[in-house]
Motif scaffolding. Structure first.
Motif, mmCIF file in Angstrom:
data_model
loop_
_atom_site.group_PDB
_atom_site.id
_atom_site.type_symbol
_atom_site.label_atom_id
_atom_site.label_comp_id
_atom_site.label_asym_id
_atom_site.label_seq_id
_atom_site.Cartn_x
_atom_site.Cartn_y
_atom_site.Cartn_z
ATOM 1 N N LEU A 371 -52.023 5.644 71.299
ATOM 2 C CA LEU A 371 -50.968 5.918 70.310
ATOM 3 C C LEU A 371 -49.640 5.301 70.745
ATOM 4 O O LEU A 371 -48.877 4.808 69.913
ATOM 5 N N GLU A 372 -49.371 5.341 72.039
ATOM 6 C CA GLU A 372 -48.105 4.779 72.522
ATOM 7 C C GLU A 372 -48.052 3.284 72.202
ATOM 8 O O GLU A 372 -47.071 2.772 71.674
ATOM 9 N N ARG A 373 -49.163 2.599 72.490
ATOM 10 C CA ARG A 373 -49.211 1.151 72.255
ATOM 11 C C ARG A 373 -49.070 0.849 70.759
ATOM 12 O O ARG A 373 -48.250 0.037 70.346
ATOM 13 N N GLU A 374 -49.846 1.541 69.934
ATOM 14 C CA GLU A 374 -49.904 1.185 68.509
ATOM 15 C C GLU A 374 -48.682 1.682 67.741
ATOM 16 O O GLU A 374 -48.200 0.982 66.846
ATOM 17 N N ALA A 375 -48.186 2.879 68.074
ATOM 18 C CA ALA A 375 -46.987 3.368 67.367
ATOM 19 C C ALA A 375 -45.777 2.529 67.763
ATOM 20 O O ALA A 375 -44.951 2.183 66.922
ATOM 21 N N ASN A 376 -45.684 2.151 69.049
ATOM 22 C CA ASN A 376 -44.559 1.303 69.473
ATOM 23 C C ASN A 376 -44.599 -0.043 68.779
ATOM 24 O O ASN A 376 -43.564 -0.563 68.362
ATOM 25 N N ALA A 377 -45.816 -0.621 68.643
ATOM 26 C CA ALA A 377 -45.937 -1.918 67.967
ATOM 27 C C ALA A 377 -45.425 -1.792 66.529
ATOM 28 O O ALA A 377 -44.708 -2.665 66.025
ATOM 29 N N CYS A 378 -45.769 -0.697 65.885
ATOM 30 C CA CYS A 378 -45.343 -0.468 64.501
ATOM 31 C C CYS A 378 -43.820 -0.277 64.433
ATOM 32 O O CYS A 378 -43.140 -0.899 63.610
ATOM 33 N N PHE A 379 -43.281 0.551 65.312
ATOM 34 C CA PHE A 379 -41.824 0.794 65.317
ATOM 35 C C PHE A 379 -41.074 -0.524 65.608
ATOM 36 O O PHE A 379 -40.053 -0.804 64.993
ATOM 37 N N ASN A 380 -41.595 -1.317 66.565
ATOM 38 C CA ASN A 380 -40.915 -2.573 66.922
ATOM 39 C C ASN A 380 -40.906 -3.544 65.747
ATOM 40 O O ASN A 380 -39.890 -4.173 65.453
ATOM 41 N N ALA A 382 -41.127 -2.844 62.555
ATOM 42 C CA ALA A 382 -40.227 -2.347 61.511
ATOM 43 C C ALA A 382 -38.778 -2.666 61.866
ATOM 44 O O ALA A 382 -37.984 -3.086 61.004
ATOM 45 N N GLU A 383 -38.438 -2.503 63.147
ATOM 46 C CA GLU A 383 -37.054 -2.737 63.584
ATOM 47 C C GLU A 383 -36.712 -4.226 63.523
ATOM 48 O O GLU A 383 -35.701 -4.616 62.945
ATOM 49 N N GLU A 384 -37.627 -5.045 64.092
ATOM 50 C CA GLU A 384 -37.362 -6.500 64.143
ATOM 51 C C GLU A 384 -37.190 -7.087 62.758
ATOM 52 O O GLU A 384 -36.348 -7.931 62.520
ATOM 53 N N LYS A 385 -38.067 -6.682 61.835
ATOM 54 C CA LYS A 385 -38.065 -7.300 60.507
ATOM 55 C C LYS A 385 -37.259 -6.499 59.490
ATOM 56 O O LYS A 385 -37.227 -6.853 58.307
ATOM 57 N N ALA A 386 -36.684 -5.396 59.932
ATOM 58 C CA ALA A 386 -35.924 -4.516 59.026
ATOM 59 C C ALA A 386 -36.748 -4.142 57.798
ATOM 60 O O ALA A 386 -36.320 -4.312 56.647
ATOM 61 N N ILE A 387 -37.950 -3.655 58.052
ATOM 62 C CA ILE A 387 -38.836 -3.217 56.966
ATOM 63 C C ILE A 387 -39.174 -1.740 57.180
ATOM 64 O O ILE A 387 -39.078 -1.234 58.295
#
Ligand code: NAI
Ligand code: AKG
Length: 419
Positions: A371-380, A382-387
């Motif tokens: 979960l740490e790996r996959e949730a962080n990938a998702c959060f990153n 969203a942040e990078e692309k402002a989506i």
């Protein structure tokens, strides 16, 4: 989905394949009632996509279950398994029944008849059911036993969420709530906030909501409101989910909570509240752990929560999502927030296939790591692309599915063993 497909430049073939379920199985389950009468219940198993592995997803018992609902839930299972990189496709099952009207023996006969109806299309390498709304480890135990009787051999890997004595995994029961809390904690940390400063309202006090509430309370979050299908309770001072759960187990509902003797939830501190009002409370986090379509374009403009966590599948409708986005209320999406359940189901399936069983610490460590790996990938992303977080989670899931489709080649899907 169009924006996700554009973003990933998904080929038309894959868009067509992801546009509808691969298989819809329907049955009418005839069940003998205790009084000798016969009742017939419509039931479904929808296997949406199996490109990345055997299909996986729970079975729901509810009077509002329809084929469309099961198909939509099976699509979300497909995205969820891919978003957290499990080697599974997605499926879901359901029976149109109000289980509260059945005796225990009637429920057992109904559960076993579901397996007799769908025995041919499930299996540890084909499609693996699990619990969902109004189903639990006891029901999974009856189901895995029925499957074993038909097969005349033990096949524990055909169903997950089983009792421990029948090959269940330590940690599966609390996995959905525990995973949701981990994802919320990660998000809260990124916002530079502290759990102790956050007021939380939770809709739904079943398997997922109860464990989330208990663990979140222990982690220091201030749970101010809880609801089930019969009503809600609120306390400005904060609620302790443990005695509330004892009360619910005794009386089967939260509503009468104001009459509870326990000092943490007596009439002086706890006020009844309507379920709809809970959704509109001025809280930091609103956790939706009941059913679909609770926040829609009809009530999203009245939501006052700072953020929403979707433990239920699809509790925010597409229209509701649009309004929340316009109002800058972040939604931590279901396919990441509630993925703890299917992640530990995968661990259970692995243990069943190995024939060896792990400690609670080993299960928890693997759940946390994934979960740490996959949730962080998702959060990153969203942040990078402002989506929005949901768009990021869908890109993560769909990207993996369409990559696997491309790797099958143009003929594989139609001519290979998936056909
Ligand atoms: N059990 C699991 O492992 C997983 C469950 N989910 C999802 O979480 C949600 C809840 O599932 P479970 O907790 O397993 O089901 P459950 O049957 O154990 O509990 C459902 C709860 O929702 C409550 N509820 C129903 N309608 C309500 C309403 N209008 N307002 C307030 N509460 C209401 C019920 O009273 C009950 O407390 C579902 O959307 C399910 O698909 C998602 C991932 C895994
Ligand atoms: O544990 C599983 O296999 C699936 C649970 C489920 O139905 C869900 O994640 O919505």
């Amino acid at each position: 989905m169009a924006d996700i497909y554009e973003w990933l430049e998904v080929a038309d073939d894959s868009r067509h394949r992801l546009g509808q379920p691969k298989r819809i199985h329907q049955a009418s389950l005839s069940v003998r009632m205790d009084d000798g009468s016969l009742r017939v219940f419509p039931a479904w198993r929808v296997q949406y996509d199996d490109t990345r592995g055997p299909t996986k997803g729970g079975i729901r018992f509810h009077p509002d279950v329809t084929e469309d609902e099961v198909a939509t839930l099976s699509f979300w299972m497909t995205l969820k398994c891919a978003a957290v990189d499990l080697p599974f496709g997605g499926a879901k099952g359901g029976i149109c029944v109000d289980p509260k009207t059945l005796s225990r023996m009637e429920l057992e006969r109904l559960s076993r008849s579901y397996i007799r109806a769908f025995h041919d299309v499930i299996g540890p390498e084909r499609d693996i059911p699990a619990p969902d709304v109004n189903t639990n480890a006891i029901i999974m135990g009856w189901m895995v036993d029925e499957y074993a009787q038909i097969e005349r051999r033990h096949v524990p890997g055909v169903i997950t969420g089983k009792p421990l004595g029948l090959g269940g995994s330590i940690g599966r029961e609390q996995a959905t709530g525990a995973g949701a809390l981990q994802v919320l904690d990660m998000w809260v940390k990124r916002q530079h906030q502290e759990p102790g400063d956050l007021r939380v309202a939770i809709q739904g006090f079943g398997n997922a909501g109860q464990h989330f509430a208990r663990l979140a309370h222990d982690a220091g979050y201030n749970i101010v409101a809880l609801s089930d299908s019969q009503g809600a309770i609120y306390s400005e001072e904060g609620l302790d989910p443990a005695p509330i759960l004892r009360h619910k187990n005794r009386t089967r509902e939260l509503k009468g909570m104001v009459y509870c003797d326990d000092s943490v939830c007596d009439a002086a501190q706890t006020q009844p509240l309507s379920g709809d009002d809970l959704l509109e409370l001025d809280v930091d986090v609103l956790v939706l752990a009941a059913l679909e379509n609770q926040i829609t374009d009809a009530n999203a403009d009245r939501v006052r929560a700072g953020a929403i966590v979707e433990i239920a599948n699809g509790p925010v409708s597409t229209g509701g999502d649009r309004v929340l986005q316009d109002r800058n209320i972040p939604v931590i999406p279901d396919i990441i927030a509630n993925a703890g359940g299917v992640i530990v189901s995968h661990l259970e399936w692995v243990q069943n296939r190995m024939g060896d069983y792990w400690s609670g610490e080993a299960v928890e460590k693997q759940l946390r790591r994934r979960l740490e790996r996959e949730a962080n990938a998702c959060f990153n992303l969203a942040e990078e692309k402002a989506i929005p977080l949901r768009t990021a989670a869908y890109i993560q899931g769909v990207g993996r599915i369409v990559d696997a489709m491309a790797q099958q080649g143009t003929q594989g899907y139609f001519n290979g063993h998936h056909g």
